[in-house]
Write a protein that holds these residues in place. Structure first.
Motif, short mmCIF file in Angstrom:
data_model
loop_
_atom_site.label_atom_id
_atom_site.label_comp_id
_atom_site.label_asym_id
_atom_site.label_seq_id
_atom_site.Cartn_x
_atom_site.Cartn_y
_atom_site.Cartn_z
N SER A 405 -0.18 4.34 -7.95
CA SER A 405 0.85 4.35 -6.89
C SER A 405 2.10 3.63 -7.38
N LEU A 406 3.20 3.87 -6.68
CA LEU A 406 4.51 3.30 -7.05
C LEU A 406 4.94 2.32 -5.97
N GLN A 407 5.31 1.13 -6.41
CA GLN A 407 5.75 0.10 -5.46
C GLN A 407 7.23 -0.19 -5.70
N GLU A 408 8.02 -0.16 -4.62
CA GLU A 408 9.47 -0.42 -4.72
C GLU A 408 9.76 -1.87 -4.33
N ILE A 409 10.50 -2.57 -5.19
CA ILE A 409 10.92 -3.95 -4.87
C ILE A 409 12.45 -3.99 -4.97
N PRO A 410 13.17 -3.89 -3.81
CA PRO A 410 14.64 -3.84 -3.83
C PRO A 410 15.26 -5.22 -4.03
N LYS A 411 16.36 -5.27 -4.79
CA LYS A 411 17.11 -6.53 -4.95
C LYS A 411 18.02 -6.74 -3.74
N THR A 412 18.46 -5.63 -3.14
CA THR A 412 19.38 -5.70 -1.99
C THR A 412 18.78 -4.93 -0.82
N PRO A 413 19.22 -5.23 0.41
CA PRO A 413 18.62 -4.57 1.59
C PRO A 413 18.86 -3.06 1.67
N ASP A 414 19.87 -2.54 0.93
CA ASP A 414 20.19 -1.10 1.06
C ASP A 414 19.27 -0.19 0.24
N HIS A 415 18.33 -0.77 -0.51
CA HIS A 415 17.36 0.01 -1.32
C HIS A 415 18.06 0.97 -2.28
N ALA A 416 19.17 0.58 -2.83
CA ALA A 416 19.88 1.44 -3.80
C ALA A 416 19.03 1.56 -5.07
N PRO A 417 18.82 2.80 -5.57
CA PRO A 417 17.94 2.98 -6.75
C PRO A 417 18.34 2.14 -7.96
N SER A 418 19.67 1.94 -8.15
CA SER A 418 20.13 1.18 -9.32
C SER A 418 19.79 -0.31 -9.19
N ARG A 419 19.56 -0.76 -7.95
CA ARG A 419 19.24 -2.18 -7.74
C ARG A 419 17.83 -2.35 -7.17
N THR A 420 16.90 -1.48 -7.64
CA THR A 420 15.49 -1.55 -7.19
C THR A 420 14.56 -1.51 -8.38
N PHE A 421 13.56 -2.37 -8.34
CA PHE A 421 12.49 -2.32 -9.36
C PHE A 421 11.44 -1.32 -8.90
N TYR A 422 11.01 -0.43 -9.80
CA TYR A 422 9.93 0.52 -9.51
C TYR A 422 8.72 0.15 -10.36
N LEU A 423 7.68 -0.35 -9.71
CA LEU A 423 6.50 -0.83 -10.43
C LEU A 423 5.30 0.08 -10.18
N TYR A 424 4.65 0.46 -11.27
CA TYR A 424 3.42 1.25 -11.16
C TYR A 424 2.24 0.31 -10.99
N THR A 425 1.32 0.68 -10.10
CA THR A 425 0.13 -0.15 -9.87
C THR A 425 -1.06 0.75 -9.53
N VAL A 426 -2.27 0.20 -9.66
CA VAL A 426 -3.49 0.94 -9.31
C VAL A 426 -4.19 0.23 -8.17
N SER A 427 -4.37 0.94 -7.06
CA SER A 427 -5.18 0.42 -5.95
C SER A 427 -6.55 1.07 -6.06
N ILE A 428 -7.53 0.29 -6.52
CA ILE A 428 -8.88 0.83 -6.73
C ILE A 428 -9.45 1.41 -5.44
N LEU A 429 -9.20 0.71 -4.32
CA LEU A 429 -9.76 1.14 -3.04
C LEU A 429 -9.23 2.50 -2.61
N SER A 430 -7.90 2.68 -2.67
CA SER A 430 -7.32 3.97 -2.24
C SER A 430 -7.68 5.09 -3.23
N ALA A 431 -7.73 4.75 -4.54
CA ALA A 431 -8.12 5.77 -5.54
C ALA A 431 -9.58 6.17 -5.33
N ALA A 432 -10.43 5.19 -4.99
CA ALA A 432 -11.85 5.48 -4.74
C ALA A 432 -12.01 6.38 -3.52
N ARG A 433 -11.21 6.11 -2.48
CA ARG A 433 -11.27 6.95 -1.26
C ARG A 433 -10.84 8.38 -1.57
N MET A 434 -9.78 8.51 -2.36
CA MET A 434 -9.29 9.84 -2.72
C MET A 434 -10.35 10.60 -3.53
#
Length: 534
Positions: A405-434
């Motif tokens: 899954s992809l997690q967004e961490i914005p630097k500013t409240p407007d969620h502008a793509p240029s000022r947002t970190f996009y982090l990939y992560t694995v949620s074992i629980l949701s992947a197991a459910r799927m």
């Protein structure tokens, strides 16, 4: 309740109980608890048929009933219990492995009939075993009874809840539905029965040649004897205990693959010592001292106390943390971390699926994200040492399939793509459910395919059965070899080849069902364990 689960429940109910029971069962799964007349009205089924269908479902613990304040009785389907029917062959095979043919037939009878008294089970199993024995040999009731007691002692078989005695003695009007209760102490208490006798064959034996004594025998037993001593005490298979055994086997197998046979035997001993004392949903086993484990090791394992302590230290220091140290008394107290063990098994299953589905490079990225928790795309490329274009393609492929899954961490409240970190992560629980949802779909497809194969070759199967019946009856009357050969030739060579192909295909589909169910069991156990901890 997902559509895949409902479809699988529908197929299982139809295969085991027929169309009417399937219709009522699926209706209750979709709508939840409903009174009798509403079920009859909504399904367009007669009241009598609905009653019979509900009787079957209640007998097999697939439906429960409860009385509301207004005195209305509502019936509610147990979807999870319906899905357990998929695992019946595995329960029966486990009983055979642990308690030979007698244990296998006891568990099979309880699963096929839902609930039975001990005396009925013993007599039925003794008769079935006698049928398979050579002429002149019979199975003693006492032997079957002993196996039944062993199954109860190890909690594979348990008592069913009863109507309390106070409810029967009340002088007032009876309640709309009985309240069934059972004391935990009585759940594994076997009544003292003196079952004396031997299994009987269906065909009349030499003793019953006249036919008269055989006809009179049931009358004599009913007239002379008092009511059966265990009348009203019903037994059922304890599926949670079987699941506990499957989980223990999976843990032992994982330890054997990671370390060696001796380590797995030590873990097996620890699990065996705590199998009855530890509840099925507990995150840890009961603490066991090093001295207790040493005394309980199998006779053939000639390892010294010092070597055992080294193995236990090695297991406790392992990064997977299957075994943990909980104290130093008695040479060291050790527990098995069941929750972490299930988590590791579920993770290994997901990694295996990713590797088979997307290849080894995707599996490398998946393991990397799993290990580092959160990573940006550039970090994934650098750590995995995969070119940027390929890494991006693989990440998006796994993202679209919900493995990561992809997690967004914005630097500013407007969620502008240029000022947002996009982090990939694995949620074992949701992947197991799927993955669990996909497994349910796969099993439903396998069952449908098997039914289609059988339906397509229905005529040929019926012809084969008729020929086999004719040959069996001719052999019983002592027919000549030439006559038998002539009957066998009724099935032509192409038809025989077609039968072989059908048999091979059906066996493959059955094997696939069992293998997918093993994955379902691991994922379900992990999800259940995780939800209990939250």
């Amino acid at each position: 309740m997902t559509q895949a689960e409902i479809k699988l429940c529908s197929l299982l109910l139809q295969e085991h109980f027929g169309e009417i029971v399937e219709k009522i069962g699926v209706h209750l799964i979709r709508t939840g608890g409903q009174p009798l007349r509403v079920i009859a009205h909504d399904t367009g089924t007669s009241l009598d048929q609905v009653k019979k269908a509900l009787c079957v479902l209640i007998q097999h613990n697939l439906v429960i009933h409860q009385v509301h304040k207004r005195g209305v009785v509502e019936y509610e389907a147990q979807c999870s219990r319906v899905l357990r029917m998929l695992r019946y062959p595995r329960y029966i095979y486990t009983a055979k492995t642990l308690y030979s043919d007698t244990g296998e037939l006891i568990v099979e009878e309880l699963l096929l009939n839902g609930k039975m008294t001990m005396s009925a089970v013993v007599k039925k199993v003794a008769d079935r075993l006698t049928e398979t024995m050579e002429d002149g040999k019979t199975m003693d009731y006492a032997e079957v009874s002993n196996t039944f007691v062993r199954l109860v002692d190890t909690h594979f078989v348990q008592r069913c809840p009863l109507v309390p005695a106070t409810e029967n003695s009340d002088t007032g009007p009876p309640p709309p539905a009985p309240t069934l209760v059972i004391n935990e102490k009585d759940m594994y208490l076997v009544p003292k029965l003196s079952l004396i006798g031997k299994g009987k064959r269906r065909r009349s034996s030499d003793e019953d040649a006249t036919g008269e004594p055989k006809a009179k025998r049931p009358k004599q037993t009913t007239d002379n004897k008092e009511p059966i001593p265990d009348d009203g005490i019903y037994w059922q298979a304890n599926l949670d205990r079987f699941h506990q055994h499957f989980r223990d086997q999976a843990i032992v197998s994982a330890v054997a693959n990671r370390m060696d046979q001796t380590s797995s035997e030590i873990v097996r001993t620890m699990l065996r010592m705590s199998e009855v004392t530890t509840p099925s949903g507990a995150p840890f086993t009961q603490p066991l001292s090093s001295n207790e484990i040493f005394r309980s090791l199998p006779v053939g394992y000639n390892i010294s106390k010092q070597v055992l302590d080294q193995y236990l230290t090695l297991l406790a220091d392992d990064p997977l943390e299957f075994v943990g140290k909980s104290g130093d008394s008695g040479g060291g107290m050790y527990v098995i971390n069941l929750h972490k063990a299930l988590g590791s098994l579920a993770t290994a299953t997901l990694e295996s699926v990713v590797q088979e589905r997307f290849g080894s490079r995707c599996a490398r990225i998946f393991r990397l994200v799993l290990q580092k928790k959160h990573l940006e795309q550039k970090q994934v490329e650098d750590f995995a040492m995969i070119p940027a274009k390929e890494a991006k393609d693989m990440l998006y492929k796994m993202l679209s399939e919900n493995f990561i899954s992809l997690q967004e961490i914005p630097k500013t409240p407007d969620h502008a793509p240029s000022r947002t970190f996009y982090l990939y992560t694995v949620s074992i629980l949701s992947a197991a459910r799927m993955l669990l949802h996909r497994c349910y779909k796969s099993v439903a497809n396998l069952i449908e395919r098997r039914q289609f194969e059988t339906k397509e070759n229905k005529r040929l199967l019926e012809k084969s059965q008729r020929v086999e019946a004719i040959i069996a009856s001719m052999q019983a009357t002592g027919a000549e070899e030439a006559q038998l050969q002539e009957i066998e030739e009724m099935i032509t060579a192409p038809e025989r080849q077609q039968l072989e192909t059908l048999k091979r295909n059906v066996n493959k589909l059955d094997a696939c069902e069992i293998q997918v169910d093993e994955t379902i069991f691991l994922l379900e156990s992990y999800i259940e364990s995780t939800m209990k901890r939250q």
